[in-house]
Design a protein around this motif. Sequence first.
Motif, mmCIF file in Angstrom:
data_model
loop_
_atom_site.group_PDB
_atom_site.id
_atom_site.type_symbol
_atom_site.label_atom_id
_atom_site.label_comp_id
_atom_site.label_asym_id
_atom_site.label_seq_id
_atom_site.Cartn_x
_atom_site.Cartn_y
_atom_site.Cartn_z
ATOM 1 N N SER A 116 0.747 -1.426 -0.299
ATOM 2 C CA SER A 116 0.441 -0.212 0.324
ATOM 3 C C SER A 116 0.801 1.045 -0.289
ATOM 4 O O SER A 116 1.643 1.242 0.371
ATOM 5 C CB SER A 116 -0.472 -0.349 1.276
ATOM 6 N N PRO A 117 0.422 2.327 -0.381
ATOM 7 C CA PRO A 117 1.026 3.882 -0.843
ATOM 8 C C PRO A 117 0.826 4.154 1.122
ATOM 9 O O PRO A 117 0.519 4.271 1.553
ATOM 10 C CB PRO A 117 0.515 4.393 -1.362
ATOM 11 N N MET A 133 5.734 2.215 -2.833
ATOM 12 C CA MET A 133 3.706 2.586 -3.531
ATOM 13 C C MET A 133 3.542 3.663 -3.845
ATOM 14 O O MET A 133 2.995 4.233 -4.259
ATOM 15 C CB MET A 133 3.406 1.537 -3.352
ATOM 16 N N LEU A 137 3.449 6.210 -6.753
ATOM 17 C CA LEU A 137 1.856 6.755 -6.837
ATOM 18 C C LEU A 137 1.540 8.268 -7.007
ATOM 19 O O LEU A 137 1.260 9.320 -7.850
ATOM 20 C CB LEU A 137 0.394 6.755 -5.310
ATOM 21 N N LEU A 238 -9.440 5.242 -3.470
ATOM 22 C CA LEU A 238 -8.290 5.074 -2.475
ATOM 23 C C LEU A 238 -9.679 5.617 -1.135
ATOM 24 O O LEU A 238 -9.338 6.361 -1.041
ATOM 25 C CB LEU A 238 -6.969 4.699 -2.761
ATOM 26 N N THR A 256 -5.248 2.801 0.617
ATOM 27 C CA THR A 256 -5.900 1.532 0.461
ATOM 28 C C THR A 256 -7.063 1.062 -0.389
ATOM 29 O O THR A 256 -7.377 2.472 -0.503
ATOM 30 C CB THR A 256 -6.232 0.426 1.817
ATOM 31 N N LEU A 267 -4.152 -0.166 -7.680
ATOM 32 C CA LEU A 267 -2.671 -0.588 -6.943
ATOM 33 C C LEU A 267 -1.463 -1.820 -7.143
ATOM 34 O O LEU A 267 -0.815 -1.736 -7.076
ATOM 35 C CB LEU A 267 -2.934 -1.229 -5.015
ATOM 36 N N SER A 271 2.469 -0.867 -8.414
ATOM 37 C CA SER A 271 2.957 -2.073 -8.256
ATOM 38 C C SER A 271 4.453 -2.386 -8.847
ATOM 39 O O SER A 271 5.224 -2.426 -9.559
ATOM 40 C CB SER A 271 2.843 -3.105 -6.738
#
Length: 283
Positions: A116-117, A133, A137, A238, A256, A267, A271
Amino acid sequence: MNRAELAAFLRRRREELRPQDVGLPAGVRRRTAGLRREEVAQLAVMSVDYYTRLEQRRGPQPSVPMLAAVARALQLTDDERDHLYRLAGHAPPDRRGTAAGVPGALLRVLDRLEDSPALILSTTGETLVQNRMAVALLGDASGWTGLDRSEAYRWFTRPETERVRYPEADHARHSRALVASLRLAHGADGPGSRAAELVDALLPRSPEFAALWDRQEVATRFEDHKTLVHPELGTIELDCQALFTEDRSLALLVLTAPARSRGAEQLRLLSVVGEQRFASERA
């Protein structure tokens, strides 16, 4: 400078450390509780006489670099280090605005968020640490310097590049959120703070900021849901969660998406895209 309290504090912290705590051999016939003064001086790269005088209440006021060396030698916590600075008559170093000010426990949480970012932010919107991540993003924030390190500053002074990550319909709402958050930091930190510096710089430069500042809105800016625009994957929906440190000076922001949602699939693709981009940049 409080010489008596400084001396007592140094002695107690020294006596609580064992040689093995700092990588020194315990040796034999050790009569001193904890470390010896010469061992602390060796670790801090200073003369034994200088350190001894500090513990005997007769030393000169130590400089900030000297205090930093003593704090490292004695393995002080952030709170203990700040106390040391105050006893020596100096203002504690600002923990915010640099990755060095991020607690190790928070960094360990960030390290475990591989899918997750996630990023760690200061109260003025400065990105201190990003995971892979988050870079994929939101872009790499490590190259910004000075006032540009603050998202709020870039949002109002570099709108042509900073706002492309958000849908145009969300720009006005995000502007208000950034200003409300900066006002909260300004009120908490006061004149002379980083927040005050940002406000003083933005008021003459951005009429939009000045108008929003006059609205006197105050709020923590993190929202439960974000819509972001990625240059390759398009619009991404998100959920946003913020975990604050106890003093609320830092926030761990995690993005998330629900399982099996379009955002979750994006997502996953992000990646892959991110890894390919990083590989091409290293080649």
